[in-house]
Scaffold this motif. Structure first.
Motif, short mmCIF file in Angstrom:
data_model
loop_
_atom_site.label_atom_id
_atom_site.label_comp_id
_atom_site.label_asym_id
_atom_site.label_seq_id
_atom_site.Cartn_x
_atom_site.Cartn_y
_atom_site.Cartn_z
N PHE A 174 0.85 -1.41 -0.03
CA PHE A 174 -0.11 -0.09 -0.18
C PHE A 174 0.90 1.31 -0.05
O PHE A 174 2.02 1.17 0.31
CB PHE A 174 -0.76 0.05 1.01
N VAL A 175 0.35 2.38 -0.47
CA VAL A 175 0.82 3.73 -0.30
C VAL A 175 -0.22 4.52 0.49
O VAL A 175 -1.46 4.68 -0.08
CB VAL A 175 0.91 4.37 -1.79
N LEU A 176 0.19 5.27 1.57
CA LEU A 176 -0.84 6.01 2.39
C LEU A 176 -0.35 7.38 2.22
O LEU A 176 0.79 7.83 2.31
CB LEU A 176 -0.51 5.42 3.65
N LYS A 177 -1.27 8.30 1.98
CA LYS A 177 -1.22 9.73 2.14
C LYS A 177 -1.95 9.95 3.56
O LYS A 177 -3.17 10.24 3.49
CB LYS A 177 -1.94 10.51 0.80
N PRO A 178 -1.43 10.61 4.40
CA PRO A 178 -2.00 10.99 5.58
C PRO A 178 -2.39 12.47 5.55
O PRO A 178 -1.95 13.16 4.55
CB PRO A 178 -1.00 10.83 6.67
N ALA A 179 -3.27 13.08 6.55
CA ALA A 179 -3.70 14.33 6.16
C ALA A 179 -2.57 15.21 6.49
O ALA A 179 -1.62 15.14 7.51
CB ALA A 179 -4.61 14.47 7.37
N ALA A 180 -2.18 16.60 5.85
CA ALA A 180 -1.18 17.39 5.95
C ALA A 180 -1.05 17.88 7.42
O ALA A 180 -0.12 18.36 7.68
CB ALA A 180 -1.36 18.34 4.86
N LYS A 181 -2.47 18.14 8.01
CA LYS A 181 -2.38 18.72 9.13
C LYS A 181 -1.97 18.00 10.35
O LYS A 181 -1.67 18.35 11.26
CB LYS A 181 -3.87 19.53 9.42
#
Length: 479
Positions: A174-181
């Motif tokens: 998997f590739v995960l993008k977490p919230a920038a904040k």
């Protein structure tokens, strides 16, 4: 305390490429740390690495996947206070609530560890006519392939866990993008994953811009997109092509309190306060609409008003704080604006106070018009509305008069009313005897209408991340 900076993770390895993303303490407003940001080329490398890792991940035996998840749970347990403080700083979550989320992170990984060795199949009886008497059939579930995950700011640990842990259990890279904040929790999870023997490319965790993350939606090498966030999810689904899509997009959850709620009014009020104002109402299943039978409305209203007025707003690091900051000032201004508009349209504010930056005291309103933004849309803030009803079926109809349908709560002592609510409420889950804000991490979780598509919860997520593969054997000697 947080580190001075955090790398992103590409193909299982930390990359201290830059410190482009500034993460602020949501209470003080001061810079807390800096985080490496991935660009479009790096996101592409992560997808390529995950695609190459499909075979190795699928070949991991179930016990090895279980051991990875158990290792993570043990390490999170050892770092509980560090994780809680990170949540407190990056999300503004009151410290008691932050510790609760860390506990859920650990539990979610432990649930997934158990499920990793229970991914089964089915034996099929194919001799349904003389033509197929010689055939036997069976299925097994196999990993679907590369998954892309996009998570929001409000549960930086547990919403990541609900995507990452099932993917490992299922054998999916998997590739995960977490919230920038709120990227820190996800990066600490990645740091722990990097201690394990997962195949190279099994995971990448990288904060990035929405533009650079477009590949996580559109790239055809990705088999499943799981998105938790706002209504933009429907736009992402339209761009996702042939891949499977799971969406959890929020709601404006309602709770019905019947004439005989089946518990003391003090208990009901305690649960309503928790459900509506926990972590400043920034939860997809936060109690927003409260429908109370006329027989108990005035008494419950009085008790609820007093309880809300007592809630302490302040520094989330202090043990006595119940209402911490909202994620940013714009979010607090929006809720304040909706409250003001509702009041101008005839609503009455029973409890509340002036906004101070991104700090908004708990608010309770009544007589809110049903066409007001505060009633129709997802508030995602520390505000709830109360209204009376005379007829239980009418209350169900009022709950259903919404574009959303994630979960609903019902306090009732009547079994027929409980079953009627389960039959007729247009939501993904009905909670009887408690608020809709209840989520147990092994239960199916998701909504209908604008609230989303598909179900999370560890077992449901594993089912989404695997697919049945059929084996048919012709056995002429079977007769």
């Amino acid at each position: 305390m947080l580190k001075k900076s955090y790398p992103y993770y590409l193909a299982n390895r930390p990359v201290p490429a830059n410190t482009d993303l500034e993460v602020r303490d949501k209470y003080s407003g001061k810079r807390a740390t800096r985080v490496a940001m991935a660009d479009a080329a790096t996101v592409r490398k992560a997808i390529v690495a995950a695609h190459k890792a499909r075979g190795a991940m699928a070949a991991m035996p179930p016990h090895a996947r279980r051991d990875v998840l158990e290792h993570c749970a043990t390490r999170f347990e050892a770092r509980q206070e560090e994780l809680a403080i990170a949540l407190c700083i990056e999300a503004g979550k009151p410290i008691r609530d932050a510790r609760g989320e860390v506990t859920r992170l650990i539990e979610t990984f432990r649930i997934a560890a158990g499920e990793a060795t229970r991914i089964g199949g089915e034996v099929l009886e194919l001799a349904i006519s003389a033509r197929t008497e010689d055939y036997r059939g069976m299925t097994r579930r196999v990993p679907i392939g590369v998954c892309s995950f996009i998570t929001p700011f409000n549960f930086p640990l547990n919403l990541v866990a609900h995507k990452v842990a099932p993917a490992i259990a299922a054998g999916c890279p998997f590739v995960l993008k977490p919230a920038a904040k709120t990227p820190i929790g996800a990066l600490i999870i990645a740091e722990v994953l990097a201690e394990t023997d997962l195949p190279k490319g099994a995971f990448s965790v990288m904060p990035c811009s929405n533009a650079d993350a477009a590949q996580l939606v559109e790239d055809e090498r990705i088999a499943l997109l799981s998105f938790t966030g706002g209504l933009v999810g429907w736009e992402l689904k339209a761009r996702a092509g042939r891949k499977k899509v799971t969406l959890e997009l929020g709601g404006n959850a309602a709770c019905i309190v019947d004439a005989d709620p089946g518990a003391s009014l003090d208990h009901v009020v305690e649960r309503l306060v928790s459900g509506a104002y926990y972590q400043s109402g920034q939860s997809c299943i936060s109690v927003q609409r409260i429908l109370v039978h006329a027989d108990v409305h005035d008494r419950l209203r009085r008790k609820l008003k007093a309880a809300v007025a007592r809630l302490r707003t302040g520094d989330p690091r202090e043990e006595t704080t119940f209402i911490g900051p909202m994620i940013d000032e714009d979010a607090a201004k929006r809720v304040e604006r909706w409250i003001t508009a509702a009041r101008k349209a005839g609503a009455k504010v029973l409890a509340g106070g002036p906004r101070d930056g991104n700090m908004l005291p708990a608010a309770l309103l009544e007589k809110v018009p049903h066409d007001a933004d505060l009633y129709r849309r997802e508030a995602f803030g520390p505000v709830a509305m109360i209204e009376p009803f005379d007829d239980f079926d009418a209350a169900i109809a009022t709950v259903n008069d919404s574009d959303f349908g994630l979960q609903a709560g019902v306090f009732t002592a009547r079994l027929d009313h409980a079953m009627r609510a389960w039959d007729r409420l247009e939501v993904g889950g009905v909670v009887v005897g408690d608020v809709p804000s209840v989520r147990v991490d092994n239960m199916p979780y998701g909504g209908v209408k604008q609230s989303g598509l598909g179900r999370e919860g560890v077992r449901c997520a594993i089912e989404d991340m695997t697919e049945p593969r059929l084996l048919v054997i012709r056995d002429p000697l079977r007769k």
